[in-house]
Write a protein that holds these residues in place. Structure first.
Motif: not given
Length: 445
Positions: A433-445
């Motif tokens: 139920f947790e879909i996909g993955e995104k890493s936090e970048e150095s600028n907070g995004f």
């Protein structure tokens, strides 16, 4: 410009507040107290005594604010533990893109909608207090009042806390004076306690519902203040105590002044400004109105800007100005009341978000998914947490339709229970139920 200095200008809106920038418990408590000291809370006290006696209104204030303090403690604990805003916390509970939806929700409801409505309300009450005065002409009062509110939100937490250190003691002193004048106006405490309500009877439970409904959204976003707390316990406890005391005090003051003055209502709302004038507060009533509204509405804009900062890669200071101008524009055009049904509809889904966040932090992540919360560069978030979003929407729908209990609390409890059940069942059935993955970048995004 160094990263540290830039983060301070940004008020650490999408970063963890460094330990060296954290504030003591008293600072956090006073700042949260200022959130609840407002015109709407004074009016809540007036609304209570329209249908119940003074003692019952006091009990409703105490129990209603206690419920919110307990809820706020859990939200505040998380904010102080990780040093991040409410919207940043939702990255873990709802996924990175789910947090964006929450940020937009806060920007629309608190940053523009309620900010604009409160500015318009402020202009009308100042005009009521000082008829035929140029500075109190509604639109002029909206402009200078709006600028004051935008200014402190623009500065950030330091602006809010500095204003709170001035406003909270002042409003407290003046409210005590108002309470004393109310007693003096009636002749004795016995007269105040024996004054009968003039409206339809209200039960204690109905009174508690009114108190909770007035300030539930503020308790949900406690992390926006407690992220500056030195420890999780101190941040959560300090904010909860400040919110509780400020709310109880403000409701009681509003109730006493309304009973003493016995002024006519504005529609169905007790005319608190007229009550203040009638019992002899005069210019000091003006100070109460200005500071009470200033310390609350700048928080609406502050929270809305933190929410939108999570979504768009723009400076928080720019976002504050844009949202503030939009809210002020709505008030000056006079269309703020058209937004209220829309805002109430959106606000239905704010309380259950807290239930889901609490469940995610204390049960779902550690007990079911065996994960822990992390923030900062390189942190991997799910893009979407489908279970959390479904639980929030369903809880909002069910909570708003139940004919018993307190709507905000119903939806929080339903959201909490529903999310735990859905997460447990989907995990048992090996359904992600947790879909996909995104890493936090150095600028907070």
């Amino acid at each position: 410009m160094s990263k540290s200095h830039k983060s301070q200008l940004e008020d650490f809106s999408i970063r963890t507040v460094p330990i060296e920038e954290r504030k003591n418990t008293f600072n956090v408590s006073i700042t949260s107290c200022a959130w609840i000291i407002s015109l709407s809370t004074l009016f809540t006290g007036g609304a209570l005594v329209a249908g119940m006696d003074f003692q019952s209104a006091v009990l409703a204030a105490v129990f209603g604010m206690l419920i919110l303090a307990i809820l706020g403690f859990f939200q505040g604990w998380m904010g102080a533990k990780y040093g991040v805003s409410t919207t940043m916390l939702t990255r873990q509970a709802f996924g990175r893109y789910g947090a964006n939806l929450f940020g937009i929700l806060l920007a629309l409801t608190m940053g523009i909608g309620w900010f604009g409505w409160q500015i318009a309300f402020f202009g009308m009450t100042i005009a009521e207090m000082f008829p035929n005065q140029w500075f109190a002409e509604p639109k002029i009062a909206m402009v200078w009042g709006g600028i004051l509110m935008i200014l402190t939100a623009f500065i950030g937490y330091k602006g809010l806390s500095t204003l709170s250190m001035i406003a909270v003691p002042l409003v407290a002193i003046l409210s005590i004076w108002g309470l004393a004048e109310a007693v003096n106006h009636l002749g004795s405490w016995e007269a105040l306690l024996s004054t009968k309500p003039t409206g339809d009877p209200l039960s204690i439970f109905a009174g508690i519902t009114i108190v909770v409904g007035n300030a539930a959204a503020g308790a949900v976003v406690f992390a926006d203040v407690t992220r500056y707390g030195k420890t999780a316990a101190k941040g959560g406890f300090g904010a909860a105590v400040g919110y509780f005391l400020g709310g109880v005090f403000c409701v009681i003051a509003g109730a006493a002044m309304t009973l003493a003055a016995q002024v006519p209502t504005i529609g169905s709302t007790p005319n608190i400004p007229a009550a203040m004038s009638q019992i002899g507060l005069g210019f000091f009533a003006f100070l109460i109105l200005v500071f009470a509204q200033w310390t609350t509405n700048d928080n609406n804009l502050y929270t809305g800007s933190l929410g939108l900062r999570n979504v768009v890669n723009l400076s928080k200071t720019v976002i504050v100005i844009v949202l503030g101008v939009l809210g002020l524009g709505i008030a000056l055009i006079g269309i703020q009341d058209y937004f209220v049904p829309f805002l109430n509809a959106l606000g239905t889904y704010v309380p259950p978000i807290a239930g889901v966040m609490i469940a995610d932090h204390w049960i779902v992540k550690p007990k079911i998914l065996h994960k822990s919360y992390q923030f900062g560069e390189g942190t991997k978030y799910a893009k979407w947490n489908v279970a959390a979003i479904i639980a929030t929407v369903v809880a909002g729908i069910i909570g708003s339709r139940l004919m018993f209990g307190i709507t905000a609390i119903n939806s929080i409890v339903i959201g909490f229970v529903l999310y735990v059940i859905i997460a447990y069942l989907l995990t048992k059935w090996n359904i992600q139920f947790e879909i996909g993955e995104k890493s936090e970048e150095s600028n907070g995004f």
